[in-house]
Write a protein that holds these residues in place. Structure first.
Motif, mmCIF file in Angstrom:
data_model
loop_
_atom_site.group_PDB
_atom_site.id
_atom_site.type_symbol
_atom_site.label_atom_id
_atom_site.label_comp_id
_atom_site.label_asym_id
_atom_site.label_seq_id
_atom_site.Cartn_x
_atom_site.Cartn_y
_atom_site.Cartn_z
ATOM 1 N N ASN A 98 0.815 -1.215 0.000
ATOM 2 C CA ASN A 98 0.000 0.000 0.000
ATOM 3 C C ASN A 98 0.851 1.269 0.000
ATOM 4 O OD1 ASN A 98 0.879 0.160 2.641
ATOM 5 N ND2 ASN A 98 -1.135 -0.047 3.560
ATOM 6 N N GLY A 99 2.101 1.151 -0.439
ATOM 7 C CA GLY A 99 2.977 2.321 -0.516
ATOM 8 C C GLY A 99 2.463 3.374 -1.481
ATOM 9 N N GLY A 100 1.908 2.961 -2.617
ATOM 10 C CA GLY A 100 1.337 3.922 -3.560
ATOM 11 C C GLY A 100 0.143 4.635 -2.954
ATOM 12 N N THR A 101 -0.616 3.928 -2.137
ATOM 13 C CA THR A 101 -1.766 4.522 -1.447
ATOM 14 C C THR A 101 -1.286 5.558 -0.433
ATOM 15 O OG1 THR A 101 -2.974 2.448 -1.693
ATOM 16 C CG2 THR A 101 -3.829 4.017 -0.075
ATOM 17 N N ARG A 102 -0.254 5.202 0.341
ATOM 18 C CA ARG A 102 0.279 6.155 1.330
ATOM 19 C C ARG A 102 0.830 7.404 0.644
ATOM 20 N NH1 ARG A 102 2.257 1.386 3.565
ATOM 21 N NH2 ARG A 102 4.383 1.883 2.919
ATOM 22 N N ALA A 103 1.513 7.212 -0.479
ATOM 23 C CA ALA A 103 2.040 8.357 -1.222
ATOM 24 C C ALA A 103 0.898 9.224 -1.755
ATOM 25 C CB ALA A 103 2.923 7.880 -2.370
ATOM 26 N N ALA A 104 -0.132 8.590 -2.288
ATOM 27 C CA ALA A 104 -1.287 9.341 -2.796
ATOM 28 C C ALA A 104 -1.949 10.140 -1.675
ATOM 29 C CB ALA A 104 -2.287 8.390 -3.446
ATOM 30 N N LEU A 105 -2.080 9.529 -0.508
ATOM 31 C CA LEU A 105 -2.660 10.222 0.635
ATOM 32 C C LEU A 105 -1.805 11.420 1.026
ATOM 33 C CD1 LEU A 105 -4.598 10.576 3.026
ATOM 34 C CD2 LEU A 105 -3.236 8.857 4.262
ATOM 35 N N ALA A 106 -0.504 11.233 1.116
ATOM 36 C CA ALA A 106 0.382 12.335 1.497
ATOM 37 C C ALA A 106 0.283 13.490 0.506
ATOM 38 C CB ALA A 106 1.823 11.834 1.600
ATOM 39 N N LEU A 107 0.208 13.170 -0.780
ATOM 40 C CA LEU A 107 0.089 14.215 -1.797
ATOM 41 C C LEU A 107 -1.278 14.898 -1.749
ATOM 42 C CD1 LEU A 107 1.954 12.296 -4.599
ATOM 43 C CD2 LEU A 107 2.668 14.514 -3.633
ATOM 44 N N ALA A 108 -2.330 14.131 -1.585
ATOM 45 C CA ALA A 108 -3.673 14.719 -1.496
ATOM 46 C C ALA A 108 -3.769 15.655 -0.294
ATOM 47 C CB ALA A 108 -4.729 13.617 -1.409
ATOM 48 N N GLU A 109 -3.171 15.266 0.814
ATOM 49 C CA GLU A 109 -3.196 16.126 2.005
ATOM 50 C C GLU A 109 -2.459 17.434 1.784
ATOM 51 O OE1 GLU A 109 -1.714 13.376 4.961
ATOM 52 O OE2 GLU A 109 -3.755 12.884 5.613
ATOM 53 N N LEU A 110 -1.531 17.458 0.808
ATOM 54 C CA LEU A 110 -0.814 18.689 0.465
ATOM 55 C C LEU A 110 -1.512 19.483 -0.637
ATOM 56 C CD1 LEU A 110 2.866 17.369 0.540
ATOM 57 C CD2 LEU A 110 1.743 18.870 2.224
ATOM 58 N N GLY A 111 -2.641 18.968 -1.117
ATOM 59 C CA GLY A 111 -3.415 19.707 -2.111
ATOM 60 C C GLY A 111 -3.199 19.288 -3.548
ATOM 61 N N TYR A 112 -2.579 18.140 -3.797
ATOM 62 C CA TYR A 112 -2.365 17.671 -5.160
ATOM 63 C C TYR A 112 -3.522 16.801 -5.623
ATOM 64 C CZ TYR A 112 2.357 19.360 -4.611
ATOM 65 O OH TYR A 112 3.439 20.175 -4.405
ATOM 66 N N GLN A 113 -3.813 16.857 -6.936
ATOM 67 C CA GLN A 113 -4.768 15.943 -7.556
ATOM 68 C C GLN A 113 -4.011 14.642 -7.796
ATOM 69 O OE1 GLN A 113 -6.955 17.828 -10.982
ATOM 70 N NE2 GLN A 113 -5.326 19.319 -10.624
ATOM 71 N N VAL A 114 -4.552 13.527 -7.329
ATOM 72 C CA VAL A 114 -3.762 12.308 -7.380
ATOM 73 C C VAL A 114 -4.624 11.076 -7.641
ATOM 74 C CG1 VAL A 114 -3.844 12.008 -4.868
ATOM 75 C CG2 VAL A 114 -1.967 10.999 -6.138
ATOM 76 N N LYS A 115 -4.024 10.135 -8.367
ATOM 77 C CA LYS A 115 -4.585 8.802 -8.556
ATOM 78 C C LYS A 115 -3.476 7.806 -8.225
ATOM 79 C CE LYS A 115 -8.067 9.447 -12.148
ATOM 80 N NZ LYS A 115 -8.727 8.671 -13.202
ATOM 81 N N GLU A 116 -3.887 6.605 -7.843
ATOM 82 C CA GLU A 116 -2.935 5.532 -7.613
ATOM 83 C C GLU A 116 -3.012 4.558 -8.787
ATOM 84 O OE1 GLU A 116 -1.992 2.017 -4.338
ATOM 85 O OE2 GLU A 116 -3.924 3.039 -4.293
ATOM 86 N N MET A 117 -1.857 4.115 -9.271
ATOM 87 C CA MET A 117 -1.841 3.144 -10.360
ATOM 88 C C MET A 117 -1.982 1.744 -9.773
ATOM 89 S SD MET A 117 0.952 2.492 -13.386
ATOM 90 C CE MET A 117 2.112 1.547 -12.379
ATOM 91 N N LEU A 118 -3.087 1.093 -10.112
ATOM 92 C CA LEU A 118 -3.361 -0.260 -9.625
ATOM 93 C C LEU A 118 -2.318 -1.247 -10.149
ATOM 94 C CD1 LEU A 118 -7.219 -0.402 -10.178
ATOM 95 C CD2 LEU A 118 -6.007 -0.072 -8.016
ATOM 96 N N GLY A 119 -1.836 -2.103 -9.285
ATOM 97 C CA GLY A 119 -0.896 -3.132 -9.691
ATOM 98 C C GLY A 119 0.562 -2.752 -9.526
ATOM 99 N N GLY A 120 0.844 -1.438 -9.445
ATOM 100 C CA GLY A 120 2.210 -0.990 -9.229
ATOM 101 C C GLY A 120 3.181 -1.451 -10.294
ATOM 102 N N ILE A 121 4.461 -1.366 -9.945
ATOM 103 C CA ILE A 121 5.505 -1.751 -10.898
ATOM 104 C C ILE A 121 5.425 -3.241 -11.228
ATOM 105 C CG2 ILE A 121 7.313 -2.190 -9.169
ATOM 106 C CD1 ILE A 121 7.907 -0.400 -12.530
ATOM 107 N N GLU A 122 4.916 -4.046 -10.296
ATOM 108 C CA GLU A 122 4.786 -5.484 -10.566
ATOM 109 C C GLU A 122 3.944 -5.729 -11.809
ATOM 110 O OE1 GLU A 122 2.732 -9.572 -8.909
ATOM 111 O OE2 GLU A 122 2.956 -7.919 -7.507
ATOM 112 N N TYR A 123 2.773 -5.119 -11.871
ATOM 113 C CA TYR A 123 1.905 -5.358 -13.023
ATOM 114 C C TYR A 123 2.377 -4.599 -14.249
ATOM 115 C CZ TYR A 123 -1.074 -8.737 -10.969
ATOM 116 O OH TYR A 123 -1.521 -9.920 -10.444
ATOM 117 N N TRP A 124 3.084 -3.508 -14.064
ATOM 118 C CA TRP A 124 3.701 -2.812 -15.191
ATOM 119 C C TRP A 124 4.644 -3.796 -15.906
ATOM 120 C CZ3 TRP A 124 3.064 2.045 -17.221
ATOM 121 C CH2 TRP A 124 4.026 2.471 -18.133
ATOM 122 N N ILE A 125 5.474 -4.459 -15.119
ATOM 123 C CA ILE A 125 6.434 -5.416 -15.678
ATOM 124 C C ILE A 125 5.714 -6.656 -16.198
ATOM 125 C CG2 ILE A 125 8.349 -6.961 -15.097
ATOM 126 C CD1 ILE A 125 9.245 -4.699 -13.098
#
Length: 169
Positions: A111-138
């Motif tokens: 859930n690291g991508g989720t934590r990063a998205a939360l941290a960015l949203a709390e700072l006022g950024y528009q954010v989405k999380e990419m499902l599957g992460g680098i694992e599914y990218w590869i």
């Protein structure tokens, strides 16, 4: 001696609800709202890859929230390396709040991508999380970049279409 059978209580006669329907499905309007919201919060690996491959300005920035060691193992070409722990001190120096960001980490078990998205949203950024992460990218056969250059592995036929660029979903 005569025995009399009595009917079992209704609760004892009714079959137990199966695991899927033990909690009934949501009403269609509630389900539509939930799934629409989910799409506002998440991006699919294939969608991110196709937009980045188009050669046009994607309109978003991809952020890899993993450690330096993980980044060095391979990352999405063009992604910005911004580990989650550094977001509070570095985001405003590196990012433009008018540009949406898409975060990722290792994969569905992380859930690291989720934590990063939360941290960015709390700072006022528009954010989405990419499902599957680098694992599914590869696993879907998209290029990764390391200090040695770019590489592409064969797509996993269990996660991506083998003879097409489009999964049809």
């Amino acid at each position: 001696m005569t025995t009399t059978q009595t009917a079992a209580p209704a609760a004892a006669q009714a079959p137990a609800a199966n695991a899927v329907l033990r909690v009934p499905p949501a009403a269609p309007a509630a389900a539509a709202a939930y799934f629409a919201a989910s799409l506002a919060f998440h991006a699919d690996v294939s969608d991110v890859a196709s937009v980045l491959a188009s050669g046009e300005d994607p309109g978003f920035l991809v952020i890899d929230s993993r450690s330096a060691e993980s980044w060095d193992q391979g990352h999405i070409p063009g992604a910005l390396h911004l580990p989650t722990a550094m977001i509070p001190t570095q985001a405003e120096k590196l990012l433009d709040k008018s540009v949406p960001v898409v975060t990722y980490c290792w994969g569905p078990g992380c859930n690291g991508g989720t934590r990063a998205a939360l941290a960015l949203a709390e700072l006022g950024y528009q954010v989405k999380e990419m499902l599957g992460g680098i694992e599914y990218w590869i696993r879907e056969g998209f290029e990764v970049e390391t200090w040695e250059g770019r590489e592409r592995r064969d797509a996993d036929p269990l996660t991506a279409p083998v003879d097409s660029d489009n999964c049809g979903c």
